[in-house]
Design a protein around this motif. Structure first.
Motif, PDB file in Angstrom:
ATOM      1  N   PHE A  60       7.970 -22.069  16.113  1.00  0.00           N
ATOM      2  CA  PHE A  60       7.321 -23.322  16.534  1.00  0.00           C
ATOM      3  C   PHE A  60       5.810 -23.123  16.936  1.00  0.00           C
ATOM      4  O   PHE A  60       5.262 -23.539  17.928  1.00  0.00           O
ATOM      5  CB  PHE A  60       8.150 -24.012  17.772  1.00  0.00           C
ATOM      6  CG  PHE A  60       9.427 -24.511  17.314  1.00  0.00           C
ATOM      7  CD1 PHE A  60       9.541 -25.529  16.725  1.00  0.00           C
ATOM      8  CD2 PHE A  60      10.518 -23.798  17.806  1.00  0.00           C
ATOM      9  CE1 PHE A  60      10.963 -26.199  16.099  1.00  0.00           C
ATOM     10  CE2 PHE A  60      11.864 -24.238  17.341  1.00  0.00           C
ATOM     11  CZ  PHE A  60      12.069 -25.558  16.695  1.00  0.00           C
ATOM     12  N   SER A  61       5.247 -22.334  16.129  1.00  0.00           N
ATOM     13  CA  SER A  61       3.792 -22.039  16.247  1.00  0.00           C
ATOM     14  C   SER A  61       2.855 -23.081  15.943  1.00  0.00           C
ATOM     15  O   SER A  61       3.124 -23.850  14.926  1.00  0.00           O
ATOM     16  CB  SER A  61       3.473 -20.773  15.549  1.00  0.00           C
ATOM     17  OG  SER A  61       1.979 -20.538  15.568  1.00  0.00           O
ATOM     18  N   THR A  62       1.774 -23.284  16.574  1.00  0.00           N
ATOM     19  CA  THR A  62       0.731 -24.178  16.210  1.00  0.00           C
ATOM     20  C   THR A  62      -0.217 -23.443  15.601  1.00  0.00           C
ATOM     21  O   THR A  62      -1.404 -24.406  15.244  1.00  0.00           O
ATOM     22  CB  THR A  62       0.411 -25.107  17.491  1.00  0.00           C
ATOM     23  OG1 THR A  62       0.067 -24.306  18.502  1.00  0.00           O
ATOM     24  CG2 THR A  62       1.397 -26.078  18.079  1.00  0.00           C
ATOM     25  N   ASP A  63      -0.397 -22.246  15.383  1.00  0.00           N
ATOM     26  CA  ASP A  63      -1.635 -21.518  14.753  1.00  0.00           C
ATOM     27  C   ASP A  63      -1.552 -21.936  13.415  1.00  0.00           C
ATOM     28  O   ASP A  63      -0.545 -21.628  12.589  1.00  0.00           O
ATOM     29  CB  ASP A  63      -1.443 -20.059  14.966  1.00  0.00           C
ATOM     30  CG  ASP A  63      -2.461 -19.427  14.573  1.00  0.00           C
ATOM     31  OD1 ASP A  63      -3.376 -19.782  13.758  1.00  0.00           O
ATOM     32  OD2 ASP A  63      -2.604 -18.239  14.862  1.00  0.00           O
ATOM     33  N   HIS A  64      -2.671 -22.207  12.801  1.00  0.00           N
ATOM     34  CA  HIS A  64      -2.609 -22.646  11.403  1.00  0.00           C
ATOM     35  C   HIS A  64      -2.339 -21.538  10.648  1.00  0.00           C
ATOM     36  O   HIS A  64      -1.763 -21.757   9.547  1.00  0.00           O
ATOM     37  CB  HIS A  64      -4.008 -23.269  11.261  1.00  0.00           C
ATOM     38  CG  HIS A  64      -5.149 -22.288  11.139  1.00  0.00           C
ATOM     39  ND1 HIS A  64      -5.579 -21.785   9.890  1.00  0.00           N
ATOM     40  CD2 HIS A  64      -5.914 -21.804  12.118  1.00  0.00           C
ATOM     41  CE1 HIS A  64      -6.488 -20.793  10.267  1.00  0.00           C
ATOM     42  NE2 HIS A  64      -6.813 -20.960  11.607  1.00  0.00           N
ATOM     43  N   LYS A  65      -2.660 -20.285  11.131  1.00  0.00           N
ATOM     44  CA  LYS A  65      -2.444 -19.029  10.216  1.00  0.00           C
ATOM     45  C   LYS A  65      -0.871 -18.913  10.254  1.00  0.00           C
ATOM     46  O   LYS A  65      -0.377 -18.369   9.055  1.00  0.00           O
ATOM     47  CB  LYS A  65      -3.349 -17.929  10.801  1.00  0.00           C
ATOM     48  CG  LYS A  65      -4.567 -18.126  10.682  1.00  0.00           C
ATOM     49  CD  LYS A  65      -5.540 -16.918  11.182  1.00  0.00           C
ATOM     50  CE  LYS A  65      -5.334 -16.564  12.535  1.00  0.00           C
ATOM     51  NZ  LYS A  65      -5.596 -17.703  13.311  1.00  0.00           N
ATOM     52  N   VAL A  66      -0.367 -18.870  11.460  1.00  0.00           N
ATOM     53  CA  VAL A  66       1.185 -18.835  11.435  1.00  0.00           C
ATOM     54  C   VAL A  66       1.758 -19.646  10.511  1.00  0.00           C
ATOM     55  O   VAL A  66       2.800 -19.578   9.505  1.00  0.00           O
ATOM     56  CB  VAL A  66       1.799 -18.465  12.737  1.00  0.00           C
ATOM     57  CG1 VAL A  66       3.370 -18.374  12.649  1.00  0.00           C
ATOM     58  CG2 VAL A  66       1.076 -17.548  13.702  1.00  0.00           C
ATOM     59  N   ILE A  67       1.361 -20.997  10.610  1.00  0.00           N
ATOM     60  CA  ILE A  67       2.085 -22.169   9.709  1.00  0.00           C
ATOM     61  C   ILE A  67       1.769 -21.804   8.529  1.00  0.00           C
ATOM     62  O   ILE A  67       2.600 -21.944   7.596  1.00  0.00           O
ATOM     63  CB  ILE A  67       1.499 -23.681  10.064  1.00  0.00           C
ATOM     64  CG1 ILE A  67       2.074 -23.811  11.668  1.00  0.00           C
ATOM     65  CG2 ILE A  67       1.993 -24.449   9.308  1.00  0.00           C
ATOM     66  CD1 ILE A  67       1.291 -24.902  12.284  1.00  0.00           C
ATOM     67  N   GLY A  68       0.673 -21.454   8.042  1.00  0.00           N
ATOM     68  CA  GLY A  68       0.482 -21.071   6.624  1.00  0.00           C
ATOM     69  C   GLY A  68       1.267 -20.035   5.970  1.00  0.00           C
ATOM     70  O   GLY A  68       1.780 -20.301   4.975  1.00  0.00           O
TER      71      GLY A  68
END
Lengths: 588, 212
Positions: free
Chosen positions: A25-33
């Motif tokens: 449930f990360s909100t970091d764009h890099k983790v989501i990427g």
């Protein structure tokens, strides 16, 4: 470098969050990427395996597959429909837009994250559950959707339950794409760092920008169509069912009066722009890699951007070239032929500009560069074979043959997928802080490009000889095509070879876990864009930059004459670069 | 970590993030309802029979739309929705004038009016079903149910969002800093833009389905 935004590195507290918060449930764009990337690669592999099973049937009809038994026609139809759906909506778009877009765009424009981080997380989860629904549909009674990735009614209206699951899955995927598109546009418009004017944005960002508009405006009509088809299936309406329809079970008990053509219009209103959703991010990746590895600016950067915008606008008025044989009338066909010929111009401009960029460059044949170079001729073949399909007189005999399959696979498989591999090899050191092995990369490249051509080029020939697509077994219809049907064995072996040549890639990814593969410098490729030049040593922490960068120059200032340095990063202040008069002289 | 321009507008674009985001969302909504409106036109043009249509040979006019659907109830609903748009603006204006009590009142009215809309809609639907009229009866009724149903889903979504801001979400104002208060006011503005859009869709829906 002015720190005009609030300190981006307050993020450390967040890093102590638990496993779920950090990785799921990360909100970091890099983790989501990266989430998007891993999920999409898994789906690509799954969709590819479905196709391998289908190719087995094509090469040796009726012969049992080890562990699975012989393919039934129903299974073949399910695999075909789901191969298309998975590759397009769960594989390539999430990888090109979800993964690379999410990871790279905020970095390249100097933003600390996407504009709406929680919305970003939501779009991944909508995508993920859309994928789960699609996969689950294999296990409902009578299996997954069988009406093709286009879900054409009346068949799709009366097909089994898998078709309903397909529609619900699509609604989730569309929601994911819409949220993503809103996020991308807002991020690019609002969060460009100081000095990052629109024309200083790298071409990749431009490609994602235009793509986001296509997703935003083209997907809702398909959602509308999806609602109508759901109503047809669940509420017994007949939006897509004409009067007097008779099936094997006798006349359908519906009010009738609907139009199957309506679905096709709404579907292709999405699905043509979707083609550009598949190809524009690929062009963006190739542009980045080419500029970086030719060590010179892109040729005609502004022209490319204008072409991109024109392409985006035009892509909304070419959809009916998929429908020449539906009998919609010659006047409409004429209109769509003209727009189709017009839209080929900006694509040719971009491709030409990319090729001209090579001229006079001191090319580094790195692995990403090989894939980017491979993209150019492959996309060229894909584009050129599309021209006969854009004109009604030649489209009519070619429609629904393997020629069509060959054409769009040239665009998407050796085209987009090669570009996506280029992107993976290019940004892998940034994403993971590890390097990939060159030799394995080169084996992967040559194996992939050769076997892809061995699969898809014979398709063009088969199609010209009249072999129909989507058939489990053509029966008598195949009797005229006997000489070209023999290619099937060769093509299926090539498909298996393509599978085998993905092994070095997977091994390469796993081997990069070794400690001695650590990246030693942040700007691994000596690139000028902010994703490489302004971020600290990889992998980048939440918050991206130690100080928010200020942009002073255009995106690709490689080998600027008189500057005395090999390249000038976008965030390099003007006083840093040698005798500036000389620069101005040469540029002028 | 603080995303820039969450509250204050970016100088060169003149908007904050949420406002641009909601306009983009509304653009996609226009395409969604636009797709359905286009489907309506397409189905009607190609139909053999449609309410109010004269048959080609006998010149007999089919039952008109306003004889099948209830125009008075739809008119009432139009008035209710427009009124709710007005109270929505007033609730935002109340926050701008730093009057939280007034905000609660106006937002509460907006929610009640929206609920009223759904109640009227439910009576309309119930009346249809009790007469054996359902989506499958004809494509006209099919598209009527799909369009008004999707609109009702949008109304419901609006109610949920507004109820959140009326209740728990208002903590941002009552317990918040000056910045949080500005942020909350922006949220109400954005929710208002959405709400006006839902209203606008109805204003297109009403004449298109009930009257012509």
């Amino acid at each position: 470098m002015a720190d005009h935004h609030a300190a981006p590195h307050e993020a450390h507290a967040e890093h102590k969050a638990g496993f779920w918060r950090t990785y799921w449930f990360s909100t970091d764009h890099k983790v989501i990427g990266i989430q998007y990337g891993i999920t999409a690669l898994a789906f690509l592999l799954f969709g590819f395996i479905l196709m391998l099973l289908m190719r087995w049937q094509l090469a040796s009809p009726g012969v049992e597959i080890p562990f699975l038994g012989a393919l039934t026609p129903e299974m073949y139809n399910q695999f075909g429909a789901m191969h298309g759906t998975i590759m397009v909506f769960l594989g390539i778009v999430p990888l090109a837009v979800g993964a690379f877009g999410n990871y790279v765009v905020p970095l390249q424009i100097g933003a600390i994250d996407m504009a709406f981080p929680r919305l970003n997380m939501a779009s991944y989860h909508f995508f993920f559950w859309g994928g789960v629904v699609m996969l689950a549909s294999f296990f409902v009674p009578q299996g997954a959707a069988k009406a093709g990735w286009t879900s054409y009614p009346p068949l799709a209206d009366i097909e089994t339950m898998g078709q309903t699951m397909w529609l619900w899955g699509m609604v989730l995927l569309i929601t994911s794409s819409l949220l993503g598109a809103i996020n991308f546009i807002t991020t690019i418009v609002q969060l460009r760092t100081e000095g990052m004017t629109y024309f200083r944005m790298p071409f990749f960002v431009w490609a994602q920008f235009v793509t986001a508009f296509l997703l935003l405006l083209a997907f809702p009509p398909l959602e509308a169509a999806g609602f109508l088809q759901l109503a047809d299936r669940l509420l017994d309406t007949s939006f897509f069912l004409p009067s007097g329809l008779v099936t094997a079970d006798g006349p359908l008990d519906v009010s009738g009066g609907g139009s199957p053509l309506l679905w096709q219009h709404l579907f292709w209103f999405l699905a043509h722009p979707e083609v550009y959703v598949l190809i524009l991010p690929a062009m963006g990746i190739v542009a980045e890699v080419l500029a970086n590895n030719t060590r010179k600016p892109l040729w005609g950067f502004r022209l490319m951007v204008y072409s991109l915008i024109f392409l985006g606008i035009m892509s909304f008025i070419v959809w009916a070239h998929h429908m020449f044989i539906t009998g919609m009338g010659t006047a409409i066909s004429a209109f769509f032929q003209v727009t189709t010929m017009i839209i080929s111009i900006p694509s040719v401009i971009i491709l030409s500009a990319l090729i001209i960029t090579l001229r006079g460059g001191s090319i580094r044949f790195t692995v990403p560069m090989l894939f980017a170079l491979g993209f150019l001729p492959m996309f060229g073949i894909g584009g050129l074979t599309g021209l006969p399909l854009g004109l009604a007189p030649t489209d009519i005999p070619l429609h629904d043959t393997y020629y069509v399959i060959g054409h769009f696979h040239y665009v998407v498989a050796p085209g987009t997928i090669l570009a996506l591999f280029a992107g993976i090899y290019y940004w892998f050191p940034k994403m993971t802080g590890r390097t990939l092995n060159d030799t394995l990369g080169k084996v992967h490249f040559w194996g992939t490009i050769i076997s892809m051509n061995c699969i898809f080029f014979p398709m063009l020939i088969q199609g010209l000889a009249g072999v129909s697509r989507r058939l489990f077994d053509g029966g008598l219809a195949y009797s005229f095509s006997e000489p070209v049907l023999e290619y099937n064995m060769f093509m299926s072996i090539a498909a298996a070879a393509l599978f085998v040549f993905q092994v070095p890639f997977i091994v390469n990814l796993i081997m990069s876990l070794r400690k001695d593969r650590n990246v030693k410098k942040a700007n691994y490729w000596d690139a000028t864009t902010l994703d490489w030049s302004a971020t600290p040593l990889t992998p980048v922490a939440h918050g991206n930059f130690e100080t928010v960068p200020h942009v002073y120059r255009d995106p690709y200032e490689y080998s600027v004459p008189g500057s005395g340095v090999p390249f000038l990063s976008q965030d390099m202040a003007p006083q840093d670069d040698g005798p500036s008069e000389a620069t101005i002289e040469v540029v002028a | 970590m603080q995303i820039p321009y969450e509250v204050t507008p970016r100088p060169d674009t003149g908007v904050n993030n949420a406002k641009l985001g909601i306009w983009l969302f509304l653009a996609s909504e226009v395409m969604l309802f636009g797709g359905l409106f286009a489907a309506y036109v397409f189905l009607r043009m190609g139909a053999d029979a449609w309410p109010g249509m004269e048959t080609f040979d006998t010149h007999v006019m089919a039952t008109r739309a306003d004889q099948i659907l209830s125009v008075p109830l739809a008119t009432l609903n139009t008035v209710i929705l427009i009124a709710s748009s007005v109270t929505m603006v007033l609730s935002w204006a109340a926050l701008k004038m730093n009057n939280f009590k007034q905000f609660r009142l106006q937002m509460g009215l907006t929610i009640l009016l929206a609920l009223g809309f759904l109640v009227v809609k439910a009576f309309e639907y119930g009346d249809k079903f009790s007469h054996g009229v359902a989506p499958e009866t004809s494509n006209f009724l099919g598209i009527y149910f799909v369009l008004t149903g999707l609109h009702a889903v949008h109304v419901t979504g609006g109610i949920l969002v507004n109820a959140y801001f009326w209740g728990p979400g208002a903590k941002m104002w009552t317990q918040g800093s000056v910045r949080a208060k500005a942020h909350f006011t922006n949220r109400i503005e954005v929710a208002g833009l959405y709400w006006h859009f839902v209203d606008l869709v109805w204003i297109f829906l009403f004449p298109m389905i009930y009257l012509i």
